[in-house]
Design an enzyme around this catalytic site. Structure first.
Site, short mmCIF file in Angstrom:
data_model
loop_
_atom_site.label_atom_id
_atom_site.label_comp_id
_atom_site.label_asym_id
_atom_site.label_seq_id
_atom_site.Cartn_x
_atom_site.Cartn_y
_atom_site.Cartn_z
N LYS A 84 29.25 2.45 26.60
CA LYS A 84 30.05 1.60 27.51
C LYS A 84 29.79 2.01 28.96
O LYS A 84 30.20 3.07 29.41
CB LYS A 84 31.55 1.72 27.24
CG LYS A 84 32.31 0.59 27.96
CD LYS A 84 33.75 0.89 28.23
CE LYS A 84 34.00 1.66 29.49
NZ LYS A 84 33.57 1.01 30.75
N GLY B 116 32.56 10.89 34.64
CA GLY B 116 33.43 10.08 35.49
C GLY B 116 34.41 10.96 36.23
O GLY B 116 34.14 12.15 36.47
N SER B 117 35.56 10.39 36.55
CA SER B 117 36.53 11.13 37.36
C SER B 117 37.24 12.20 36.52
O SER B 117 37.35 12.09 35.29
CB SER B 117 37.56 10.16 37.94
OG SER B 117 38.29 9.57 36.90
N GLY C 2 38.64 11.96 32.73
CA GLY C 2 38.07 12.95 31.82
C GLY C 2 39.14 13.69 31.05
O GLY C 2 38.99 13.98 29.86
N GLU D 177 31.60 15.52 32.06
CA GLU D 177 30.93 15.81 33.33
C GLU D 177 31.77 15.12 34.40
O GLU D 177 31.87 13.89 34.40
CB GLU D 177 29.52 15.22 33.24
CG GLU D 177 28.47 15.93 34.02
CD GLU D 177 28.60 17.42 33.96
OE1 GLU D 177 29.08 17.97 34.96
OE2 GLU D 177 28.24 18.04 32.94
N CYS E 266 28.39 13.13 42.36
CA CYS E 266 29.26 14.26 42.03
C CYS E 266 28.71 15.54 42.65
O CYS E 266 29.43 16.52 42.77
CB CYS E 266 29.48 14.39 40.54
SG CYS E 266 28.00 14.19 39.60
N GLU F 115 38.08 15.76 45.98
CA GLU F 115 36.85 14.98 45.95
C GLU F 115 37.10 13.61 46.58
O GLU F 115 37.94 12.84 46.12
CB GLU F 115 36.36 14.82 44.50
CG GLU F 115 34.99 14.18 44.45
CD GLU F 115 34.46 14.03 43.04
OE1 GLU F 115 35.23 13.62 42.15
OE2 GLU F 115 33.27 14.31 42.83
P1 ADP Z 1 35.95 5.81 38.67
O1 ADP Z 1 37.37 6.04 39.07
O2 ADP Z 1 34.98 6.42 39.58
O3 ADP Z 1 35.62 4.38 38.32
P2 ADP Z 1 36.42 6.58 35.96
O4 ADP Z 1 36.52 7.97 35.47
O5 ADP Z 1 37.65 5.76 35.97
O6 ADP Z 1 35.72 6.67 37.37
O7 ADP Z 1 35.33 5.78 35.12
C1 ADP Z 1 34.23 6.35 34.45
C2 ADP Z 1 34.05 5.64 33.13
O8 ADP Z 1 35.19 5.89 32.32
C3 ADP Z 1 33.92 4.12 33.25
O9 ADP Z 1 33.00 3.64 32.29
C4 ADP Z 1 35.33 3.66 32.93
O10 ADP Z 1 35.40 2.34 32.44
C5 ADP Z 1 35.73 4.65 31.85
N1 ADP Z 1 37.18 4.81 31.66
C6 ADP Z 1 38.17 4.62 32.57
N2 ADP Z 1 39.37 4.87 32.02
C7 ADP Z 1 39.15 5.23 30.74
C8 ADP Z 1 39.99 5.61 29.64
N3 ADP Z 1 41.32 5.69 29.76
N4 ADP Z 1 39.41 5.94 28.47
C9 ADP Z 1 38.07 5.90 28.34
N5 ADP Z 1 37.22 5.53 29.32
C10 ADP Z 1 37.75 5.20 30.51
#
Ligand code: ADP
Length: 521
Positions: free
Chosen positions: A198, A251-252, A256, A273, A307, A409
């Site tokens: 995804k 991701g964030s 995470g 990561e 990052c 960050e």
């Molecule tokens: P950003 O805030 O920079 O968009 P995120 O950590 O929200 O970073 O997003 C990184 C990835 O994690 C994206 O593919 C996002 O759709 C997915 N994501 C966001 N929220 C969730 C969640 N609750 N569970 C699983 N994946 C998620």
């Protein structure tokens, strides 16, 4: 089965408040079990160009848990056959994938700049990273080394082999929309796993391009499945799915943590990561011109949305003034614009939420006692900038290590210059954040360089180079809140996507008890 429903367009995070769907916009589908299918819900979101949101790139499915279930079922069906395909045969397909990526590099690069905003050179680097990762990791098809070791008893053979983990869920961010998916996908495949991937909702096209190339390379149906859409519900449906044995997430830090707790609930393997607050130390003996080049590239490359971005510049007090002045002059010369224009140095940021967050931090910085906004600090909204998300490259000087702009960050074109009294002081400041991804030092003194290499508590360390620029054959990842102990890239990534099996072969023809059961001294 998926029923074609009338497309329902939801507002994308990149949208500038306009929602009327246009018939000419291309529609893309999920890839499940070797077929390109719409989401069960029929809902889609529009993918916009962050440099000009009037430019709609395509409509992508907003997937739900039903789509994730279908993708997991397809991955399950394909797993046995893929697992039993010898690794060198799997590698042959991946080498073909590498060739397809090379052939399409220019198109994929232009697509990426259009959907993500980074300048063409950097988008080309992102595609190249996927190519390099594919070739390098495919080579593991003829290695995937295990080991043999002496057994405790005579006529007994002991060895250790890698076996695939099973079904893997890969959740990726928007800042490296082809490179990061490839870092996860290719090692997962060479180890014999099947996957559900995804991508981030803001950049589905680059990952679509990667998956389309997988199809063309001949990766069998069900081995790679793509579902696009939001973290909630699609990503969350993956982290909660009992059949996905592993979730690999970039991701964030906040997301995470949610991913990790969902995985902990069901004993799934989880590799994370996440964030960084990376520092470059500039010592008084450094080549200042070189350090300035590194600082500009590290702080403002990809508009600071890496990052590994150099968001802190810790400068020895003896060269602090000279460095700060030169940095500000050079920052003011950077050309901001559409990444598709080869003259652009700094492209837009990803979306409206990013603008809000980054401008919020610029406000915080201006209100922190003692910090000075030395250049930048504004959102650009006129002329060519009117329809995009442009923020001036911004430098704060006289920043104290504990200020929020030096601790949190920001993920945008903002960097903080922090004075330091000595190398020990600089290293202490560098280590004084919750993250531990990348660090750098500019010095001509080998003793200082080795001291910093040893003392900086990060997963990556550079000497006389910026905090960005990782190569695919070395492990990538960080300490503390950056990750959870895993490393991507290199051969170390194989430890994420395979599990060790210890095998004992007793050819003595009699019952031999291991030391644990029978101690003979
Ligand atoms: P950003 O805030 O920079 O968009 P995120 O950590 O929200 O970073 O997003 C990184 C990835 O994690 C994206 O593919 C996002 O759709 C997915 N994501 C966001 N929220 C969730 C969640 N609750 N569970 C699983 N994946 C998620």
């Amino acid at each position: 089965m998926a029923q074609a429903k009338k497309a329902l367009v939801k507002t994308s995070r990149k949208q500038n408040g306009r929602s009327a769907p246009r018939a000419s916009v291309k529609s893309y589908n999920n890839y499940i079990g070797g077929k390109w299918v719409p989401s069960e819900s029929g809902e889609v979101s529009e993918n916009m160009n962050p440099a000009d949101t009037r430019d709609t790139i395509g409509r992508f499915p907003l997937s739900t848990s039903e789509d994730v279930n279908a993708a997991v079922n397809a991955a399950q069906e394909a797993f046995d056959r893929w697992r039993h395909t010898p690794a060198p045969r799997r590698a042959e397909i991946l080498f073909r994938l590498g060739e397809i990526l090379i052939r399409n590099k220019d198109t994929f690069t232009a697509d990426m700049t259009r959907e993500m905003g980074k300048v063409l050179k950097e988008a080309g680097g992102d595609v190249q990273e996927a190519i390099d990762c594919t070739y390098y990791t495919a080579g593991e098809g003829r290695r995937l080394h295990g080991f043999t070791t002496p057994a405790e008893m005579p006529d007994k053979f002991a060895m250790c082999v890698r076996q695939p983990v099973g079904l893997c869920g890969l959740i990726t961010p928007w800042n490296f929309p082809m490179a990061i998916p490839s870092w996860k996908l290719i090692p997962a495949l060479i180890c014999g796993n099947t996957v559900v991937l995804k991508p981030a909702e803001d950049t589905p096209l680059s990952t679509y391009n990667l998956v389309k190339a997988c199809e063309e390379a001949g990766i069998p149906p069900g081995v790679v499945n793509l579902v696009t859409g939001y973290g909630e519900p699609a990503g969350a449906a993956m982290t909660n799915h009992p059949a996905l044995r592993l979730i690999s997430f970039t991701g964030s830090t906040e997301t995470g943590r949610q991913v990790a707790s969902a995985c902990a609930e069901r004993n799934a393997i989880c590799s994370l990561e996440m964030g960084g607050k990376n520092a470059i130390i500039i010592m008084d003996d450094a080549d200042i011109d070189l350090a300035i080049e590194g600082a500009l590239w590290g702080a403002f490359g990809t508009s600071g949305q890496r990052c590994t971005a150099s968001s802190r510049l810790i400068v020895h007090k003896k060269v602090y003034k000279k460095f700060s002045q030169q940095l500000v002059e050079r920052t003011e010369d950077l050309r901001i614009g559409n990444g598709a224009d080869p003259k652009t140095d700094v492209g837009p940021v990803i979306n409206a939420a990013a603008v809000e967050k980054i401008m919020g931090y610029i406000d915080i910085g201006q209100n922190e006692d003692g910090a000075a906004l030395a250049c930048g600090g504004k959102r650009l909204t006129r002329g060519d900038y009117a329809n995009g998300y442009f923020i001036e490259p911004t430098v704060f000087t006289d920043v104290a290590p504990d200020m929020r702009i030096a601790q949190e960050e920001i993920f945008g074109p903002v960097t903080s210059v922090i004075p330091a009294n000595s190398l020990a002081d600089a290293v202490k400041i560098a280590n004084g954040v919750r993250y531990g991804l990348s660090a750098a030092i500019y010095t001509r003194d080998v003793n200082r360089a080795f001291h910093a290499m040893n003392e900086m508590y990060t997963g990556i360390c550079y000497v006389n180079a910026s905090t960005i620029g990782a190569e695919v054959h070395l492990p990538f990842g960080g300490t503390k809140a950056t990750g959870n102990g895993h490393r991507e890239a290199g051969t170390q990534v194989l430890d994420i996507f395979s599990e060790w099996k210890s095998i004992y072969v007793d050819y003595s023809g009699k019952l031999q008890r291991a030391q644990i059961d029978e101690v003979k001294l």
